[in-house]
Structures are given as structure tokens and as C-alpha cells.
Design a protein around this motif. Structure first.
Motif, PDB file in Angstrom:
ATOM      1  N   ILE A 332      -4.886   3.375  -8.941  1.00 53.79           N
ATOM      2  CA  ILE A 332      -3.593   2.708  -8.807  1.00 53.79           C
ATOM      3  C   ILE A 332      -3.524   2.060  -7.436  1.00 53.79           C
ATOM      4  CG2 ILE A 332      -1.086   2.963  -8.937  1.00 53.79           C
ATOM      5  CD1 ILE A 332      -1.490   5.575 -10.404  1.00 53.79           C
ATOM      6  N   ASP A 333      -3.136   0.795  -7.399  1.00 52.04           N
ATOM      7  CA  ASP A 333      -2.927   0.087  -6.132  1.00 52.04           C
ATOM      8  C   ASP A 333      -1.457  -0.299  -6.033  1.00 52.04           C
ATOM      9  OD1 ASP A 333      -3.010  -1.340  -3.826  1.00 52.04           O
ATOM     10  OD2 ASP A 333      -4.356  -2.912  -4.549  1.00 52.04           O
ATOM     11  N   LEU A 334      -0.745   0.330  -5.096  1.00 54.27           N
ATOM     12  CA  LEU A 334       0.681   0.082  -4.896  1.00 54.27           C
ATOM     13  C   LEU A 334       0.953  -0.481  -3.508  1.00 54.27           C
ATOM     14  CD1 LEU A 334       2.138   3.358  -6.490  1.00 54.27           C
ATOM     15  CD2 LEU A 334       1.587   1.191  -7.596  1.00 54.27           C
ATOM     16  N   GLU A 335      -0.007  -1.163  -2.919  1.00 50.63           N
ATOM     17  CA  GLU A 335       0.168  -1.727  -1.577  1.00 50.63           C
ATOM     18  C   GLU A 335       1.397  -2.639  -1.537  1.00 50.63           C
ATOM     19  OE1 GLU A 335      -2.210  -4.514   1.686  1.00 50.63           O
ATOM     20  OE2 GLU A 335      -3.226  -3.778  -0.107  1.00 50.63           O
ATOM     21  N   ASP A 336       2.183  -2.480  -0.511  1.00 52.05           N
ATOM     22  CA  ASP A 336       3.386  -3.297  -0.288  1.00 52.05           C
ATOM     23  C   ASP A 336       4.477  -3.078  -1.328  1.00 52.05           C
ATOM     24  OD1 ASP A 336       3.691  -4.812   2.035  1.00 52.05           O
ATOM     25  OD2 ASP A 336       2.098  -6.179   1.442  1.00 52.05           O
ATOM     26  N   GLY A 359      -4.072   3.432  -3.689  1.00 48.57           N
ATOM     27  CA  GLY A 359      -3.748   2.518  -2.599  1.00 48.57           C
ATOM     28  C   GLY A 359      -2.268   2.549  -2.299  1.00 48.57           C
ATOM     29  N   LEU A 360      -1.910   2.991  -1.094  1.00 49.08           N
ATOM     30  CA  LEU A 360      -0.508   3.157  -0.696  1.00 49.08           C
ATOM     31  C   LEU A 360      -0.210   2.460   0.624  1.00 49.08           C
ATOM     32  CD1 LEU A 360      -0.217   6.964  -1.543  1.00 49.08           C
ATOM     33  CD2 LEU A 360       0.703   5.071  -2.896  1.00 49.08           C
ATOM     34  N   SER A 361      -1.022   1.494   1.008  1.00 48.61           N
ATOM     35  CA  SER A 361      -0.821   0.807   2.283  1.00 48.61           C
ATOM     36  C   SER A 361       0.526   0.092   2.316  1.00 48.61           C
ATOM     37  CB  SER A 361      -1.943  -0.200   2.518  1.00 48.61           C
ATOM     38  OG  SER A 361      -3.191   0.448   2.614  1.00 48.61           O
ATOM     39  N   HIS A 362       1.172   0.108   3.471  1.00 54.62           N
ATOM     40  CA  HIS A 362       2.455  -0.547   3.718  1.00 54.62           C
ATOM     41  C   HIS A 362       3.605   0.055   2.893  1.00 54.62           C
ATOM     42  CE1 HIS A 362       0.800  -3.867   6.183  1.00 54.62           C
ATOM     43  NE2 HIS A 362      -0.253  -3.706   5.397  1.00 54.62           N
ATOM     44  N   CYS A 363       3.401   1.245   2.374  1.00 50.07           N
ATOM     45  CA  CYS A 363       4.505   1.976   1.720  1.00 50.07           C
ATOM     46  C   CYS A 363       5.139   2.842   2.805  1.00 50.07           C
ATOM     47  CB  CYS A 363       3.993   2.807   0.560  1.00 50.07           C
ATOM     48  SG  CYS A 363       3.269   1.824  -0.768  1.00 50.07           S
ATOM     49  N   GLU A 364       6.055   2.275   3.540  1.00 54.96           N
ATOM     50  CA  GLU A 364       6.500   2.843   4.802  1.00 54.96           C
ATOM     51  C   GLU A 364       7.388   4.068   4.662  1.00 54.96           C
ATOM     52  OE1 GLU A 364       8.229  -0.364   6.961  1.00 54.96           O
ATOM     53  OE2 GLU A 364       6.330  -1.468   7.148  1.00 54.96           O
ATOM     54  N   GLN A 365       7.860   4.354   3.452  1.00 53.28           N
ATOM     55  CA  GLN A 365       8.728   5.517   3.284  1.00 53.28           C
ATOM     56  C   GLN A 365       7.956   6.800   2.965  1.00 53.28           C
ATOM     57  OE1 GLN A 365      12.536   4.864   1.173  1.00 53.28           O
ATOM     58  NE2 GLN A 365      11.834   2.772   0.763  1.00 53.28           N
ATOM     59  N   LEU A 366       6.659   6.708   2.771  1.00 57.04           N
ATOM     60  CA  LEU A 366       5.872   7.891   2.435  1.00 57.04           C
ATOM     61  C   LEU A 366       5.700   8.796   3.644  1.00 57.04           C
ATOM     62  CD1 LEU A 366       3.048   6.344   0.212  1.00 57.04           C
ATOM     63  CD2 LEU A 366       5.278   7.257  -0.480  1.00 57.04           C
ATOM     64  N   THR A 367       5.674  10.098   3.380  1.00 64.34           N
ATOM     65  CA  THR A 367       5.510  11.099   4.430  1.00 64.34           C
ATOM     66  C   THR A 367       4.344  12.024   4.089  1.00 64.34           C
ATOM     67  OG1 THR A 367       6.964  12.773   3.446  1.00 64.34           O
ATOM     68  CG2 THR A 367       8.021  11.023   4.751  1.00 64.34           C
ATOM     69  N   ASP A 368       4.183  13.061   4.909  1.00 67.66           N
ATOM     70  CA  ASP A 368       3.128  14.044   4.667  1.00 67.66           C
ATOM     71  C   ASP A 368       3.317  14.783   3.347  1.00 67.66           C
ATOM     72  OD1 ASP A 368       1.950  13.340   7.039  1.00 67.66           O
ATOM     73  OD2 ASP A 368       2.772  15.025   8.182  1.00 67.66           O
ATOM     74  N   ALA A 369       4.526  14.741   2.795  1.00 65.44           N
ATOM     75  CA  ALA A 369       4.780  15.415   1.517  1.00 65.44           C
ATOM     76  C   ALA A 369       3.919  14.819   0.403  1.00 65.44           C
ATOM     77  CB  ALA A 369       6.263  15.312   1.160  1.00 65.44           C
TER      78      ALA A 369
END
Length: 464
Positions: A332-336, A359-369
């Protein structure tokens, strides 16, 4: 294969040595042309176009050796002697040809010569980047090489509908056709392919702006075996490209509509018919919403690969529904996709047991969780994780990833809360993982610039 290539090279060297010997005395001194003629007759008669290698090996074995050589090696071998020329240029050695290396030098007469030599033997031909090739050259090729199964015309910008007309007329066994960046083709090309190439399985028409909905619909209706359709950046398509042909989408396995005009209507029609779809690329289609994800969850439950980069309107609500329905997802690619939070990653990690590339690049709300959830559910599966520009990922999250036994690549560019020390420590603990990270160099402290005592300050220092 390596053995055959080495033997062929040795044979070429032997032939060259024999040719050299014909021009020299045994002592190595050069002789005149007349003396050379006498010497050849008396001393080298055993080697005369019946050299040792040609006498020892049967023709069938030499032909078998040649079958492992590339184009350059075959052409060089053909210059050794008349027998080798005959065998090296035999059509059976030219079943697969890739002319990408020679793209700037290939002209129409070269392709015509290849067509005459190969004839019905030729199965695969790549003309990628050969911009000098045009319709007249391909007309001869299609008529003489009717058994072609794979043809790549990538970036052959002189190719027009005429070539596709000839393909439809002669090449009925064609399975794969790449027309990427053949910007002159229109719906007429697709109509010709649909009429004559009913066995077609893979088609790439990326960046062909003159293709419209009607051409795609004709193709889907007439080519029942079509399983891979790539049409990135086709600006001539509308949101209703699949409307009315939903029943013709059952065999479709791979679909790429990156940067096309796609809306929820498009995805809705797709999900109704493409029940066996395994790979879908809608990157850059920022008009789709959570309704599209819900539609995919209802109709495309065989999805393995899903690329939705830069689809900024998608949120946790749609991905949660998709994750629960499409449990076979592996990449899965979810960049941006800036609206998603940890809830999306947690849902995928809990419901998709084979998810190995994320792919989770630029998903700025993600945390260590998110990482904690991946560790809990995917520690034996995760291979690639992209976290560029995720400012809430910290050293603690990075430390958890060391237990992922199959992890081979980790992207951490511009993760402000991941320190250089943590990355160095992770590299030490997992030396086999390719870690991509960047840390800006420290700004040097400002220091006063002093000129020479009693003299003017340096002009360069003044500028700096």
C-alpha cells in the motif's frame, strides 16, 4: 549460459588467430601477397574455411552455443567465417531482440533486414526509445514477423495509427503491446488492435492523449483476455470510461490510471466489474473520496497492491472500511494522504496479515502508535517502510523496528524527532537494513572577521 558464452568467445579468438596465422610466416615475419598465397596453399590447407573448431563441433552444437549470445556477440561471431555467418544469422537465434542499446542508430533499413532474417522465428522485439523508426519500417516488419508475441514501441513518437492497422491485419498472436508515449495514436489504433489482436493480454498506452473513452471500451469488449491495462496520464479519458462495459472487466488483474481524470463514478463502475482486480494505481487522482474506498471494499476484494499517493481527500473512515474488506493487501502506498491518522495503519496491520510494503511518507499525523501496531502484527512480514516527513515519529518508534526480522528498507528523510544517534544505533543493531536518512549539517558559530593590523580588510571577507 556462462559456459556457452565463454566457449563462443574462445572460438572467436581461435578464428582470429587462424586468420592472423594465414598472413604470417611461422617465424612471425610478414610476407608478400604472392608468397602469402603460396604459403596458404602449402602450409595452412587444413584450416581453409574448415578450421579445427568447425571440424570438431557439429553445426547443431555451434548453433546451440550461439543461441545464448546477445546481438553484439552474434554479429561479431558472424564475421569469423562463412559457416559462422550462416549459423549466427540463423533466424532461430533471433527470437528475442532488444535494440534499446542502439536506439540512436537504428534506422528503417536495419529493421527491415532483421525482419527478413528472423521471419516467423521472432517472438519478442523491443524498440524502446528508437525514435527514428516510423510506420514504413514497421509495415515490413508486421508482414514478415506475424508470430510476434511481445512488441515494445515505447517512445517511438513517429509511430501512428498506420502501424496499429498493420498489427491488427497481420499479428494475430500478439500478447503484449507497449505504446507508452506514442503520442500520435488515436482510437483508430485501439479499434485495429481490438479487431485483429483478440489474444492481447497486456497493453500500455500511457501519455497517449488522443485516446478517448470509446477506444478503451472497444478494446475491453473485443479483447476478452486483457488482464493488464496501463494508461497513465491519458488526458483524453473521462470519469465514465468504464460506464457500460462493466461486464468486460472480469479478467482485468492490473490497472494503472495514475494522473488520469478519475472520480468516484469511475471507481464505482470499476468495482462493479473488476472483481478479480489485484493491482490498482490511482496515484495523483485527488478527486476520489472515501466513497471510492468503500466501493473498492465491496467489489475488489482480491486487491494485493494499492497505490493512492497524493489522494489528499481520503481519510480514516474510507481506509478503515477498505482494510476490513481487502484482507489480501501486500503493498500500500499512501504517500501524501495527509488526512489519515494512526487509525488507518492500525486497521491495516490488524486485518491484512501479508502486508509487507507500506508507504506512509508525508502522513504528518502518524505517531509511534502506528509503529507499535505494525510490530504487534507484522513483525515477521514487514519488508519496506517509508516514513519520510513524519514529524511525530521519534527515536522510541525507530527502536521498536529492530525486531522486524525481514525488514530490508527504511526511509526516514526529514523526520525531525528521529536523532542521528538513534539511526546509527539502529544501523549497528540491524546492519542488513538499508536505512535512508538525512541530517542537515550544523551551522558553524559566527565569528568576527579581523583584517590585518594596519591594513585594509580582505574584500572576500567583506563580501562573506
Amino acid at each position: 549460459r556462462d559456459w556457452a558464452e565463454s566457449l563462443a568467445v574462445a572460438c572467436v579468438s581461435m578464428e582470429a588467430s587462424t586468420s592472423t596465422a594465414r598472413r604470417k610466416r611461422p617465424s612471425g615475419q610478414m610476407i608478400s601477397a604472392k608468397q602469402n598465397q603460396t604459403y596458404l596453399i602449402t602450409s595452412l590447407a587444413p584450416y581453409e574455411d574448415g578450421s579445427l573448431i568447425n571440424r570438431t563441433l557439429p553445426k547443431e552444437l555451434i548453433l546451440r552455443i550461439f543461441s545464448y549470445l546477445d546481438i553484439i556477440s552474434l554479429c561479431r561471431s558472424a564475421q569469423a567465417c562463412r559457416l559462422w555467418s550462416q549459423l549466427a544469422l540463423d533466424g532461430s537465434n533471433w527470437q528475442s531482440i532488444d535494440l534499446f542499446t542502439f536506439q540512436k542508430h537504428i534506422k528503417s533499413n536495419v529493421l527491415d533486414s532483421i525482419a527478413r532474417r528472423c521471419g516467423g522465428f521472432l517472438k519478442e522485439l523491443s524498440l524502446k526509445g528508437c525514435e527514428n523508426i516510423h510506420d514504413s519500417a514497421l509495415r515490413s516488419f508486421t508482414a514478415k514477423c506475424a508470430n510476434i508475441e511481445y512488441l515494445s514501441l515505447h517512445k517511438c513518437k513517429r509511430v501512428t495509427d498506420t502501424t496499429c492497422d498493420n498489427l491488427g491485419r497481420h499479428c494475430h498472436k500478439l500478447l503484449t503491446l507497449n505504446l507508452d508515449n506514442c503520442t500520435a495514436i488515436t482510437d483508430r489504433s485501439l479499434r485495429s488492435i481490438a479487431d485483429g489482436c483478440r489474444m492481447l493480454e497486456t497493453l500500455n498506452i500511457s501519455w497517449c492523449d488522443n485516446v478517448t473513452d470509446r477506444g478503451i471500451q472497444l478494446l475491453l469488449q473485443c479483447c476478452p483476455l486483457l488482464s493488464t491495462l496501463i494508461m497513465r496520464g491519458c488526458d483524453g479519458l473521462t470519469e465514465r470510461v468504464f460506464e457500460g462495459v462493466e461486464s468486460s472487466l472480469k479478467e482485468l488483474r492490473v490497472l494503472n490510471m495514475q494522473q488520469c481524470y478519475v472520480t468516484d463514478i469511475t471507481v464505482g463502475c470499476l468495482s462493479e466489474g473488476a472483481v478479480n482486480l489485484q493491482s490498482l494505481n490511482l496515484a495523483g487522482c485527488n478527486l476520489i473520496s472515501d466513497h471510492s474506498l468503500q466501493a473498492l471494499g465491496r467489489g475488489c476484494r482480491q486487491l494485493v497492491t494499492l497505490e493512492l499517493a497524493a489522494c489528499s481527500a481520503l481519510s480514516d473512515s474510507g481506509f478503515t472500511h477498505l482494510g476490513r474488506a481487502c484482507t489480501k493487501l501486500e503493498r500500500i502506498d499512501l504517500e501524501d494522504c495527509t488526512n489519515i491518522t494512526d487509525s488507518t495503519v492500525i486497521c491495516f496491520s490488524m486485518n491484512c496479515p501479508k502486508l509487507g510494503n507500506l508507504g506512509l511518507s508525508h502522513c504528518e499525523q502518524l505517531t509511534d502508535a502506528s509503529i507499535t501496531s505494525l510490530i504487534a502484527n507484522q513483525r515477521e512480514i514487514l519488508e519496506v517502510l517509508e516514513l519520510d516527513n513524519c514529524p511525530n515519529i521519534t527515536d522510541a518508534g525507530l527502536s521498536q523496528l529492530k525486531v522486524c526480522s525481514k525488514l530490508r528498507r527504511l526511509d526516514l528523510y526529514d523526520c525531525q524527532n528521529v536523532s542521528k544517534d538513534a539511526v546509527c544505533r539502529f544501523r549497528t543493531q540491524r546492519p542488513g537494513v538499508e536505512v535512508h536518512a538525512y541530517f542537515a549539517p550544523l551551522t558553524p558559530p559566527a565569528t568576527a572577521v579581523h583584517g590585518r593590523q594596519g591594513g585594509p580588510i580582505c574584500r572576500c571577507c567583506s563580501i562573506l
